[in-house]
Design a protein around this motif. Structure first.
Motif, PDB file in Angstrom:
ATOM      1  N   LEU A  31       0.789  -1.225   0.000  1.00  0.00           N
ATOM      2  CA  LEU A  31       0.000   0.000   0.000  1.00  0.00           C
ATOM      3  C   LEU A  31       0.827   1.284   0.000  1.00  0.00           C
ATOM      4  CD1 LEU A  31      -2.761  -1.028   2.570  1.00  0.00           C
ATOM      5  CD2 LEU A  31      -2.863  -1.099   0.072  1.00  0.00           C
ATOM      6  N   GLY A  32       2.125   1.186   0.281  1.00  0.00           N
ATOM      7  CA  GLY A  32       2.935   2.397   0.326  1.00  0.00           C
ATOM      8  C   GLY A  32       4.343   2.163   0.830  1.00  0.00           C
ATOM      9  N   THR A  33       4.960   3.238   1.321  1.00  0.00           N
ATOM     10  CA  THR A  33       6.336   3.180   1.801  1.00  0.00           C
ATOM     11  C   THR A  33       6.441   3.765   3.202  1.00  0.00           C
ATOM     12  OG1 THR A  33       6.895   5.344   0.883  1.00  0.00           O
ATOM     13  CG2 THR A  33       7.256   3.436  -0.541  1.00  0.00           C
ATOM     14  N   TYR A  34       7.429   3.281   3.948  1.00  0.00           N
ATOM     15  CA  TYR A  34       7.687   3.752   5.311  1.00  0.00           C
ATOM     16  C   TYR A  34       9.196   3.819   5.511  1.00  0.00           C
ATOM     17  CZ  TYR A  34       2.962   1.977   6.389  1.00  0.00           C
ATOM     18  OH  TYR A  34       1.623   1.710   6.398  1.00  0.00           O
ATOM     19  N   PHE A  35       9.627   4.783   6.295  1.00  0.00           N
ATOM     20  CA  PHE A  35      10.996   4.761   6.807  1.00  0.00           C
ATOM     21  C   PHE A  35      10.914   4.822   8.314  1.00  0.00           C
ATOM     22  CE2 PHE A  35      14.755   7.093   8.438  1.00  0.00           C
ATOM     23  CZ  PHE A  35      15.616   6.017   8.371  1.00  0.00           C
ATOM     24  N   GLU A  36      11.517   3.832   8.952  1.00  0.00           N
ATOM     25  CA  GLU A  36      11.552   3.761  10.409  1.00  0.00           C
ATOM     26  C   GLU A  36      12.984   3.956  10.873  1.00  0.00           C
ATOM     27  OE1 GLU A  36       9.434   1.029  13.655  1.00  0.00           O
ATOM     28  OE2 GLU A  36      10.722  -0.061  12.268  1.00  0.00           O
ATOM     29  N   SER A  37      13.210   5.047  11.578  1.00  0.00           N
ATOM     30  CA  SER A  37      14.517   5.365  12.133  1.00  0.00           C
ATOM     31  C   SER A  37      14.735   4.574  13.410  1.00  0.00           C
ATOM     32  CB  SER A  37      14.579   6.868  12.437  1.00  0.00           C
ATOM     33  OG  SER A  37      15.646   7.186  13.286  1.00  0.00           O
ATOM     34  N   CYS A  38      15.949   4.098  13.612  1.00  0.00           N
ATOM     35  CA  CYS A  38      16.270   3.386  14.853  1.00  0.00           C
ATOM     36  C   CYS A  38      16.084   4.296  16.063  1.00  0.00           C
ATOM     37  CB  CYS A  38      17.711   2.872  14.811  1.00  0.00           C
ATOM     38  SG  CYS A  38      17.980   1.565  13.610  1.00  0.00           S
ATOM     39  N   ARG A  39      16.328   5.573  15.876  1.00  0.00           N
ATOM     40  CA  ARG A  39      16.277   6.531  16.984  1.00  0.00           C
ATOM     41  C   ARG A  39      14.906   7.172  17.180  1.00  0.00           C
ATOM     42  NH1 ARG A  39      20.772  11.063  17.838  1.00  0.00           N
ATOM     43  NH2 ARG A  39      21.110  10.218  19.901  1.00  0.00           N
ATOM     44  N   TYR A  40      14.206   7.507  16.079  1.00  0.00           N
ATOM     45  CA  TYR A  40      12.982   8.299  16.168  1.00  0.00           C
ATOM     46  C   TYR A  40      11.698   7.551  15.841  1.00  0.00           C
ATOM     47  CZ  TYR A  40      16.380  12.073  16.212  1.00  0.00           C
ATOM     48  OH  TYR A  40      17.431  12.884  16.528  1.00  0.00           O
ATOM     49  N   GLY A  41      11.794   6.300  15.427  1.00  0.00           N
ATOM     50  CA  GLY A  41      10.597   5.564  15.022  1.00  0.00           C
ATOM     51  C   GLY A  41      10.211   5.911  13.589  1.00  0.00           C
ATOM     52  N   THR A  42       8.944   5.783  13.262  1.00  0.00           N
ATOM     53  CA  THR A  42       8.481   6.046  11.899  1.00  0.00           C
ATOM     54  C   THR A  42       8.545   7.537  11.611  1.00  0.00           C
ATOM     55  OG1 THR A  42       7.013   4.134  11.995  1.00  0.00           O
ATOM     56  CG2 THR A  42       6.577   5.756  10.269  1.00  0.00           C
ATOM     57  N   VAL A  43       9.335   7.912  10.606  1.00  0.00           N
ATOM     58  CA  VAL A  43       9.463   9.332  10.236  1.00  0.00           C
ATOM     59  C   VAL A  43       8.899   9.619   8.847  1.00  0.00           C
ATOM     60  CG1 VAL A  43      11.380   9.852  11.777  1.00  0.00           C
ATOM     61  CG2 VAL A  43      11.872   9.026   9.505  1.00  0.00           C
ATOM     62  N   VAL A  44       8.727   8.602   8.030  1.00  0.00           N
ATOM     63  CA  VAL A  44       8.097   8.773   6.711  1.00  0.00           C
ATOM     64  C   VAL A  44       7.061   7.674   6.547  1.00  0.00           C
ATOM     65  CG1 VAL A  44       8.419   8.681   4.207  1.00  0.00           C
ATOM     66  CG2 VAL A  44      10.130   9.811   5.630  1.00  0.00           C
ATOM     67  N   GLU A  45       5.857   8.083   6.186  1.00  0.00           N
ATOM     68  CA  GLU A  45       4.782   7.146   5.870  1.00  0.00           C
ATOM     69  C   GLU A  45       4.022   7.740   4.699  1.00  0.00           C
ATOM     70  OE1 GLU A  45       0.769   5.292   7.924  1.00  0.00           O
ATOM     71  OE2 GLU A  45       2.310   6.161   9.201  1.00  0.00           O
ATOM     72  N   ALA A  46       4.159   7.148   3.531  1.00  0.00           N
ATOM     73  CA  ALA A  46       3.532   7.698   2.327  1.00  0.00           C
ATOM     74  C   ALA A  46       2.871   6.578   1.532  1.00  0.00           C
ATOM     75  CB  ALA A  46       4.573   8.402   1.456  1.00  0.00           C
TER      76      ALA A  46
END
Length: 89
Positions: A31-46
């Protein structure tokens, strides 16, 4: 771990060695893309409906561009082993 919808499945995950928010994991789902940072958690959800473009900027830098619900445009770059491998998914 990213929060997926009940009907959403991860198609591929890529280790991110560098981004504005540090290292983490870039996920492509059905359904889309995500970037999960080790430090900050999910920072991109598109979701795919929000994506405007995605490009291999250099050999190992991948960029996604998306529009938020308020029509504001965002871009984000991540460093992966091979941007071409991400493009192939």
């Amino acid at each position: 771990m990213i929060q997926l919808r009940s009907d959403e499945k991860i198609a591929k995950a890529f280790e991110v060695t560098k981004s504005a928010h540090g290292s983490g994991v870039f996920y492509i789902t059905d359904l889309g893309t995500y970037f999960e940072s080790c430090r900050y958690g999910t920072v991109v959800e598109a979701g795919f409906d929000m994506l405007r473009s995605y490009n291999a900027v250099k050999g190992n830098v991948f960029q996604i561009v998306w529009d938020a619900q308020n029509n504001e445009r965002f871009s984000y770059e991540i460093k992966v082993d091979s941007a071409e491998e991400v493009m192939a998914v």
